[in-house]
Design an enzyme around this catalytic site. Sequence first.
Site, PDB file in Angstrom:
ATOM      1  N   ASP A 162      14.813  31.933  -8.068  1.00 39.33           N
ATOM      2  CA  ASP A 162      14.983  31.926  -6.606  1.00 39.33           C
ATOM      3  C   ASP A 162      16.125  32.871  -6.219  1.00 39.33           C
ATOM      4  OD1 ASP A 162      13.332  29.177  -6.041  1.00 39.33           O
ATOM      5  OD2 ASP A 162      14.537  29.016  -7.832  1.00 39.33           O
ATOM      6  N   HIS A 190      14.371  23.747  -7.015  1.00 40.05           N
ATOM      7  CA  HIS A 190      13.487  24.896  -7.259  1.00 40.05           C
ATOM      8  C   HIS A 190      12.122  24.552  -6.675  1.00 40.05           C
ATOM      9  CE1 HIS A 190      11.212  28.149  -8.890  1.00 40.05           C
ATOM     10  NE2 HIS A 190      10.431  27.316  -9.543  1.00 40.05           N
TER      11      HIS A 190
END
Length: 328
Positions: A162, A190
């Site tokens: 990310d 996540h």
Amino acid sequence: MSKKPVRVAVTGAAGQIGYALLFRIASGEMLGKDQPVILQLLEIPDEKAQKALKGVMMELDDCAFPLLAGMEAHGDANTAFKDTDYALLVGARPRGPGMERADLLAANAQIFTAQGKALNAVASRNVRVLVVGNPANTNAYIAMKSAPDLPRKNFTAMLRLDHNRALSQIAAKTGKPVSSIKKLAVWGNHSPTMYADYRFATIDGASVKDMINDDAWNRDVFLPTVGKRGAAIIEARGLSSAASAANAAIDHMRDWALGTNGEWVTMGVPSNGEYGIPKDIMFGYPVTCEGGEYKLVEGLAIDEFSQQCINKTLAELQGEQDGVKHLL
Ligand code: NAD
Ligand code: LMR
């Protein structure tokens, strides 16, 4: 070659991420070009998976990596994790047709409970664990909770993909190189609820927020693009991200082991209450690393929009934890 080899366990070693990961570990990209490694590879005991793993090991052999000091195939976590210094838990149960999120959580809870117990029983007492298999934060939480004799802080979840995705979007927006972007943070899970936060980020000392100066782009373009990138890749490739995920795993472990020279990176780590996140929640935080330890970046101001984003990703993580509580 003077350094003593370290043991690196990788689960799901015959999977797509495994295939993009093992060769880079063996070539020294993760722990340094002077650090020999012994790979301890775990796959499910199934004949087909073990055969595929043997094939990957044949290819590793054929690379003649000078740093590859040994390599083992395992079908049992209790042998795969023996004395391991690093453990990359990649293998997980994927979501099958008709499978509800709760079923997926339960299936993975079983895997990560067993693997946490195995780490607790046989791994090095300083083992550093990275969980990649989804749902990564909750799987890391389960493994940590199943390994009470190991330091909590040594269990981490992968938010680095990310982080890297956010860097790349900011570079494209500002027209500046990725390497010039400092002090990016990604908070939380996540998942699409992660909060990539460039309020503190700088490029050549100038504020990224001021350079972009567009709250609507942040809310309506940047955050959804980063949050839904995994789904966009599945849609385009017909398979989930693998090379970029392996790259993020290398980045995460390298920075943890070798340090970040004061630069911020994102790691999913167990909270000690920082930023109001309840203890033990495996949460994405900005960290710096030095001497093999990570340190949270503390004292950042959280504005109203950021607090809303953090609350949302926290609520999702608490929901996931509630879903597996009875299995722990
Ligand atoms: P894959 O299906 O290609 O490979 C997974 C491998 O794990 C398979 O070979 C399977 O046999 C093995 N496996 C399953 N259960 C296991 C167990 N209990 N012990 C050992 N091995 C086991 O999947 P992939 O593309 O390599 O992805 C692996 C995981 O990583 C998935 O859960 C995926 O969603 C996740 N992922 C996470 C991120 C992240 O940023 N955290 C990014 C991409 C993918
Ligand atoms: C990703 O972020 O690419 C992975 O977690 C795969 C997914 O399901 O999104």
